[in-house]
Motif scaffolding. Sequence first.
Motif, mmCIF file in Angstrom:
data_model
loop_
_atom_site.group_PDB
_atom_site.id
_atom_site.type_symbol
_atom_site.label_atom_id
_atom_site.label_comp_id
_atom_site.label_asym_id
_atom_site.label_seq_id
_atom_site.Cartn_x
_atom_site.Cartn_y
_atom_site.Cartn_z
ATOM 1 N N ILE A 151 18.435 22.885 50.582
ATOM 2 C CA ILE A 151 18.828 22.964 49.170
ATOM 3 C C ILE A 151 18.939 21.538 48.651
ATOM 4 C CG2 ILE A 151 20.581 23.709 47.516
ATOM 5 C CD1 ILE A 151 21.386 25.930 49.401
ATOM 6 N N LEU A 152 17.952 21.159 47.831
ATOM 7 C CA LEU A 152 17.911 19.807 47.269
ATOM 8 C C LEU A 152 18.195 19.950 45.783
ATOM 9 C CD1 LEU A 152 14.682 18.905 49.215
ATOM 10 C CD2 LEU A 152 16.906 17.896 49.658
ATOM 11 N N SER A 153 19.399 19.613 45.399
ATOM 12 C CA SER A 153 19.806 19.901 44.023
ATOM 13 C C SER A 153 20.196 18.646 43.289
ATOM 14 C CB SER A 153 20.985 20.873 44.028
ATOM 15 O OG SER A 153 21.254 21.285 42.712
ATOM 16 N N LYS A 154 19.479 18.359 42.236
ATOM 17 C CA LYS A 154 19.821 17.213 41.386
ATOM 18 C C LYS A 154 20.905 17.651 40.428
ATOM 19 C CE LYS A 154 15.795 14.427 40.903
ATOM 20 N NZ LYS A 154 16.370 13.351 41.683
ATOM 21 N N PRO A 155 22.063 16.987 40.453
ATOM 22 C CA PRO A 155 23.096 17.371 39.490
ATOM 23 C C PRO A 155 22.684 16.991 38.064
ATOM 24 C CG PRO A 155 23.778 15.434 40.754
ATOM 25 C CD PRO A 155 22.457 15.872 41.317
ATOM 26 N N ALA A 156 23.384 17.556 37.090
ATOM 27 C CA ALA A 156 23.185 17.150 35.693
ATOM 28 C C ALA A 156 23.285 15.633 35.620
ATOM 29 C CB ALA A 156 24.269 17.789 34.827
ATOM 30 N N GLN A 157 22.348 15.002 34.926
ATOM 31 C CA GLN A 157 22.324 13.530 34.753
ATOM 32 C C GLN A 157 22.148 12.789 36.079
ATOM 33 O OE1 GLN A 157 22.107 12.440 31.685
ATOM 34 N NE2 GLN A 157 22.533 14.442 30.784
ATOM 35 N N GLY A 158 21.584 13.469 37.099
ATOM 36 C CA GLY A 158 21.357 12.833 38.406
ATOM 37 C C GLY A 158 20.168 11.882 38.360
ATOM 38 N N PRO A 159 20.170 10.858 39.241
ATOM 39 C CA PRO A 159 19.097 9.855 39.205
ATOM 40 C C PRO A 159 17.755 10.395 39.730
ATOM 41 C CG PRO A 159 20.529 9.461 41.089
ATOM 42 C CD PRO A 159 21.133 10.602 40.316
ATOM 43 N N ALA A 160 16.707 9.600 39.504
ATOM 44 C CA ALA A 160 15.360 9.937 39.999
ATOM 45 C C ALA A 160 15.334 9.871 41.528
ATOM 46 C CB ALA A 160 14.359 8.940 39.426
ATOM 47 N N LEU A 161 14.319 10.466 42.118
ATOM 48 C CA LEU A 161 14.076 10.333 43.560
ATOM 49 C C LEU A 161 12.938 9.332 43.743
ATOM 50 C CD1 LEU A 161 14.538 11.320 46.506
ATOM 51 C CD2 LEU A 161 12.846 13.107 46.062
ATOM 52 N N TYR A 162 13.133 8.398 44.682
ATOM 53 C CA TYR A 162 12.150 7.355 44.997
ATOM 54 C C TYR A 162 10.813 7.938 45.494
ATOM 55 C CZ TYR A 162 14.960 8.652 49.047
ATOM 56 O OH TYR A 162 15.664 9.379 49.981
ATOM 57 N N ALA A 206 14.330 11.621 36.981
ATOM 58 C CA ALA A 206 15.785 11.795 36.833
ATOM 59 C C ALA A 206 16.051 13.096 36.073
ATOM 60 C CB ALA A 206 16.356 10.614 36.063
ATOM 61 N N ASN A 207 17.218 13.659 36.323
ATOM 62 C CA ASN A 207 17.623 14.853 35.582
ATOM 63 C C ASN A 207 18.445 14.415 34.375
ATOM 64 O OD1 ASN A 207 18.514 17.263 34.633
ATOM 65 N ND2 ASN A 207 19.612 17.886 36.493
ATOM 66 N N ARG A 208 17.796 14.408 33.215
ATOM 67 C CA ARG A 208 18.513 13.983 32.003
ATOM 68 C C ARG A 208 19.082 15.176 31.242
ATOM 69 N NH1 ARG A 208 13.861 10.802 31.852
ATOM 70 N NH2 ARG A 208 13.102 12.023 30.088
ATOM 71 N N SER A 209 19.136 16.331 31.907
ATOM 72 C CA SER A 209 19.712 17.520 31.258
ATOM 73 C C SER A 209 21.160 17.694 31.723
ATOM 74 C CB SER A 209 18.895 18.770 31.612
ATOM 75 O OG SER A 209 19.268 19.250 32.896
ATOM 76 N N ASN A 210 21.826 18.685 31.169
ATOM 77 C CA ASN A 210 23.225 18.932 31.542
ATOM 78 C C ASN A 210 23.358 20.111 32.492
ATOM 79 O OD1 ASN A 210 24.338 16.759 30.185
ATOM 80 N ND2 ASN A 210 24.163 17.870 28.248
ATOM 81 N N GLN A 211 22.243 20.475 33.144
ATOM 82 C CA GLN A 211 22.247 21.603 34.074
ATOM 83 C C GLN A 211 21.679 21.109 35.402
ATOM 84 O OE1 GLN A 211 19.330 24.559 33.031
ATOM 85 N NE2 GLN A 211 20.347 26.173 34.196
ATOM 86 N N ARG A 212 22.230 21.594 36.519
ATOM 87 C CA ARG A 212 21.671 21.153 37.799
ATOM 88 C C ARG A 212 20.247 21.687 37.961
ATOM 89 N NH1 ARG A 212 25.806 24.676 41.058
ATOM 90 N NH2 ARG A 212 26.876 22.714 41.347
ATOM 91 N N ARG A 213 19.436 20.918 38.691
ATOM 92 C CA ARG A 213 18.044 21.299 38.965
ATOM 93 C C ARG A 213 17.911 21.479 40.465
ATOM 94 N NH1 ARG A 213 13.660 17.915 41.338
ATOM 95 N NH2 ARG A 213 15.246 18.480 42.848
ATOM 96 N N THR A 214 17.913 22.741 40.899
ATOM 97 C CA THR A 214 17.946 23.026 42.334
ATOM 98 C C THR A 214 16.569 23.411 42.847
ATOM 99 O OG1 THR A 214 20.235 23.753 42.178
ATOM 100 C CG2 THR A 214 18.999 24.493 44.111
ATOM 101 N N LEU A 215 16.284 22.898 44.048
ATOM 102 C CA LEU A 215 15.002 23.169 44.715
ATOM 103 C C LEU A 215 15.297 23.735 46.097
ATOM 104 C CD1 LEU A 215 12.142 22.435 45.976
ATOM 105 C CD2 LEU A 215 12.887 20.085 45.901
ATOM 106 N N LEU A 216 14.540 24.762 46.493
ATOM 107 C CA LEU A 216 14.604 25.286 47.871
ATOM 108 C C LEU A 216 13.340 24.826 48.559
ATOM 109 C CD1 LEU A 216 15.521 29.006 47.075
ATOM 110 C CD2 LEU A 216 17.096 27.089 47.474
ATOM 111 N N LEU A 217 13.498 24.160 49.688
ATOM 112 C CA LEU A 217 12.323 23.591 50.351
ATOM 113 C C LEU A 217 12.260 24.067 51.803
ATOM 114 C CD1 LEU A 217 11.195 19.917 49.953
ATOM 115 C CD2 LEU A 217 11.309 20.929 52.216
#
Length: 286
Positions: free
Chosen positions: A114-125, A226-237
Motif C-alpha cells: 500500500i503506497l499512499s501519498k497523503p494530501a499535499q504529499g511530495p513527489a516520488l523521485y 506530488a499530490n497537490r490535492s486534499n485527498q490521499r492518493r493510494t496505490l496497491l502494488l
Amino acid sequence: MSKLSPVEALVKREQLVRDGFCIIPGVLDDSMLERWIEYSDSVLDATPHNPDTKYQGSDFHINSRRRYLRGDMHRPDLGLWSPLVDELVDLPAADEACEAIGIEGKESDDTVLILSKPAQGPALYWHQDFMEWDHPKASLPWPTRIFLSYYLVDTTVENGCLRAIPGTHLKRIPLHDILPAAHGPEIQALDTSHPVFADHPDAIDLPVKAGDLVINDARLLHAAHANRSNQRRTLLLQWHSIFPWPGVPSWWARPLPEVIQRASEFGSYEMSRIPGKYLGAERAAG
Ligand SMILES: O=C(O)CCC(=O)C(=O)O
Ligand SMILES: [Fe+2]
C-alpha cells in the motif's frame, strides 16, 4: 472490464515490450475497489506517518492469508496480512488480461504494497525497481519481473499520477548515472531540489482511472508527481516474476537473445539494484 480483443491485446503486449509499461482499463470491479479503499484507509488511519518513506508516502507490505498460514510472511515485523490480498493477487480479471497479452509463467510474491501519498504529499523521485542487474536476464528484451498496480482514485498530474520515461528498461540514459539505489537511505535523504526529482524531457504522465491495471517492467525509470490535492492518493502494488529464466515467450519471433543461447554458461550472482553492463546490452548487440 470488457475483454481485450486480440488486436488490442497485441498492442498492449508490444507496448509493454517496447516502452516498458501498458495500461488495461477497468480491471478491478467496484466492490473490490470499495473493500480495498476501506481496508487501506483503516491501515493508513491507524498508523503514524513514517518520515523514512516520505516520498513513497506509505510503504505497507500486506501478506496474503496463504503466506501468513505458511509462516513465511514478508516483513513479519509489520505483522500485516489479509485474505483480501489472496483475492487481489488471484483476481480472475487480472489473470485473464495478463494471459491475453501473452504473459507466461506468472508467479506472484503474494503480497500487496500500500503506497499512499497523503494530501499535499511530495513527489516520488525517479527510480527503477529491478533487483537482479548482475544477472544476464537484466538484458532481455522481454520483462522477467513486473509490478501490477491499481490506483484507488482516478489519478491526474494534480494528485500525483505515475510518470515514466518510455524505453529506459532497455536503454541507458544520463539519468541512470545519478540515481542512488531506489528506496534506500541515500535517496530518501535527498531534498526535492535534487535532480532525481527534476522534470525530464522524455517523461510522460500516466494518469489512470481507479481500478485500471497498470503493468510495468521493473527496469523502467518511473516517478510520481506530488499530490497537490486534499485527498490521499493510494496505490496497491503487487510484484510478479514472469517468463522464468532461461525461458523464452512462446510468441517471441525475433532472433533469440545471445544470453539465452549461452544460458548454461552463467552461474550464481548477487542481487544488485544498480544497472551495470547488462542494461541495454541486447539492444547494443542488435
Ligand atoms: O507512487 C507511485 O505511483 C509509484 C510508486 C513506486 O514506483 C514505488 O514505490 O516504487
Ligand atoms: Fe517504483
